[in-house]
Design a protein around this motif. Structure first.
Motif, short mmCIF file in Angstrom:
data_model
loop_
_atom_site.label_atom_id
_atom_site.label_comp_id
_atom_site.label_asym_id
_atom_site.label_seq_id
_atom_site.Cartn_x
_atom_site.Cartn_y
_atom_site.Cartn_z
N MET A 297 13.87 -7.47 45.66
CA MET A 297 13.48 -6.50 44.52
C MET A 297 12.79 -5.22 44.88
N TYR A 298 13.55 -3.53 44.57
CA TYR A 298 13.34 -2.49 45.09
C TYR A 298 12.41 -2.04 43.87
N TRP A 299 11.87 -0.51 43.54
CA TRP A 299 11.72 0.50 42.84
C TRP A 299 11.95 1.95 43.86
N TYR A 300 13.17 2.83 42.60
CA TYR A 300 12.91 4.22 43.38
C TYR A 300 12.93 4.77 42.52
N GLN A 301 12.49 6.10 42.85
CA GLN A 301 12.03 7.40 41.58
C GLN A 301 12.94 8.24 42.46
N GLN A 302 13.42 9.38 40.93
CA GLN A 302 14.33 10.25 40.95
C GLN A 302 13.90 11.14 40.35
N ASP A 303 13.78 12.06 40.90
CA ASP A 303 13.96 13.69 39.83
C ASP A 303 15.01 14.50 39.99
N PRO A 304 15.55 14.92 38.79
CA PRO A 304 16.86 15.44 38.54
C PRO A 304 17.33 16.62 39.49
N GLY A 305 18.18 16.01 39.91
CA GLY A 305 19.30 16.38 40.79
C GLY A 305 18.77 16.19 42.17
N MET A 306 17.36 14.93 42.26
CA MET A 306 17.56 15.01 44.04
C MET A 306 17.85 13.03 44.28
N GLU A 307 17.94 13.14 45.64
CA GLU A 307 18.08 12.44 45.74
C GLU A 307 17.37 10.85 45.59
N LEU A 308 17.36 9.60 45.30
CA LEU A 308 16.39 8.34 45.23
C LEU A 308 15.90 8.30 46.27
N HIS A 309 14.28 8.26 45.88
CA HIS A 309 13.58 8.06 46.75
C HIS A 309 12.39 6.14 46.85
N LEU A 310 12.99 5.65 47.48
CA LEU A 310 12.24 4.39 47.79
C LEU A 310 10.67 4.48 47.80
N ILE A 311 10.32 3.68 46.90
CA ILE A 311 8.31 3.90 46.78
C ILE A 311 8.18 2.14 46.53
N HIS A 312 8.49 1.55 46.70
CA HIS A 312 8.15 0.14 46.65
C HIS A 312 9.08 -0.47 47.20
N TYR A 313 9.47 -1.53 47.48
CA TYR A 313 10.06 -2.76 48.02
C TYR A 313 9.85 -3.82 48.06
N SER A 314 9.94 -5.30 47.76
CA SER A 314 8.88 -6.91 47.72
C SER A 314 10.73 -7.95 48.18
N TYR A 315 10.35 -8.45 49.74
CA TYR A 315 11.34 -9.33 49.57
C TYR A 315 10.96 -10.99 48.81
N GLY A 316 10.18 -10.80 48.01
CA GLY A 316 9.89 -12.46 47.25
C GLY A 316 8.26 -12.02 46.84
N VAL A 317 7.62 -13.44 46.27
CA VAL A 317 7.16 -13.74 45.36
C VAL A 317 5.68 -13.35 46.69
N ASN A 318 5.14 -12.92 45.98
CA ASN A 318 3.75 -12.33 46.99
C ASN A 318 4.40 -11.20 47.88
N SER A 319 5.51 -10.82 47.79
CA SER A 319 5.71 -9.80 48.63
C SER A 319 5.88 -8.45 48.60
N THR A 320 5.44 -7.49 49.05
CA THR A 320 5.16 -5.65 48.83
C THR A 320 5.16 -5.25 49.53
N GLU A 321 5.90 -4.19 49.71
CA GLU A 321 5.42 -3.03 50.68
C GLU A 321 5.88 -1.39 50.20
N LYS A 322 4.91 -0.83 50.96
CA LYS A 322 5.43 0.36 50.37
C LYS A 322 6.43 0.97 50.72
N GLY A 323 7.35 1.75 50.36
CA GLY A 323 9.19 2.54 50.36
C GLY A 323 8.22 3.51 51.48
N ASP A 324 9.50 3.95 51.27
CA ASP A 324 9.44 5.58 52.41
C ASP A 324 9.16 6.26 51.98
N LEU A 325 8.87 7.07 50.49
CA LEU A 325 7.80 8.28 49.98
C LEU A 325 6.76 7.53 48.93
N SER A 326 5.49 7.83 49.80
CA SER A 326 4.28 7.55 49.30
C SER A 326 4.16 8.09 48.15
#
Lengths: 108, 114
Positions: free
Chosen positions: B32-61
């Motif tokens: 699962m993933y969370w992306y953040q998108q401002d108007p007219g801008m690209e999607l930035h990956l901010i968090h992702y997870s490979y499974g239960v109890n797994s969370t990682e920070k994305g490319d955008l702080s």
């Protein structure tokens, strides 16, 4: 740096005209590229991926490693092709980097 | 029906409030993933997870945090919202496979912080 560049914010064509949506990438490894599309009031969804070498809804995209490009093409645009198109690059393990998107407007 | 759901779709909130954006999927996907998108801008990956109890920070702080206690649920929390957090947040899921699986996106949560 790993990035995707889509130079055109808006591409406006007439129905039946050829379409080419540009995408350039920067990546040090072997690239894996995708096109995602968002139609009006719908979710972002996968259109095609380069490894499949398929044509979806008449669209094709060829990976050109020499020019680091993955342009999306369709010989004859239809009004229903009007949408927002995003080029995306796989980076790292199971992650995608997206471009800023190009809005395609097909007029009758 | 297998799907990915995001709530709320729209949220207007004052500065300093705590907010949680919910994301649930019934597709049985591990990633699962969370992306953040401002108007007219690209999607930035901010968090992702490979499974239960797994969370990682994305490319955008991001000042947001996430948790993955259950496979189907991946909520995003902002402890103290600020106007700079105003954006659209897109949740996505993907099947774990050898290559890059197709991302299935939710409808998005549009956050406005006053």
């Amino acid at each position: 740096a790993q990035r995707v560049t889509q130079p055109e914010k808006l591409l406006s064509v007439f129905k039946g005209a050829p379409v080419e949506l540009k995408c350039n990438y920067s990546y040090s490894g072997s690239p894996e590229l995708f096109w995602y599309v968002q139609y009006s009031r719908q979710r972002l969804q996968l259109l095609l991926r380069h490894i499949s070498r398929e044509s979806i809804k008449g669209f094709t995209a060829d990976l050109n490693k020499g020019e680091t490009s993955f342009h999306l093409k369709k010989p004859f645009a239809q009004e229903e092709d009007s949408a927002m198109y995003y080029c995306a690059l796989k980076t790292g393990f199971q992650k995608l980097v997206f471009g800023t998107g190009t809005r395609l407007l097909v007029s009758p | 029906e297998a799907d990915i759901y995001q709530t709320p779709r729209y949220l207007v909130i004052g500065t300093g409030k705590k907010i949680t954006l919910e994301c649930s999927q019934t597709m049985g996907h591990d990633k699962m993933y969370w992306y953040q998108q401002d108007p007219g801008m690209e999607l930035h990956l901010i968090h992702y997870s490979y499974g239960v109890n797994s969370t990682e920070k994305g490319d955008l702080s991001s000042e947001s945090t996430v948790s993955r206690i259950r496979t189907e649920h991946f909520p995003l929390t902002l402890e103290s919202a600020r106007p700079s957090h105003t954006s659209q947040y897109l949740c996505a899921s993907s099947e774990f496979s050898g290559g890059m699986g197709e991302l299935f996106f939710g409808e998005g949560s549009r956050l406005t912080v006053l």
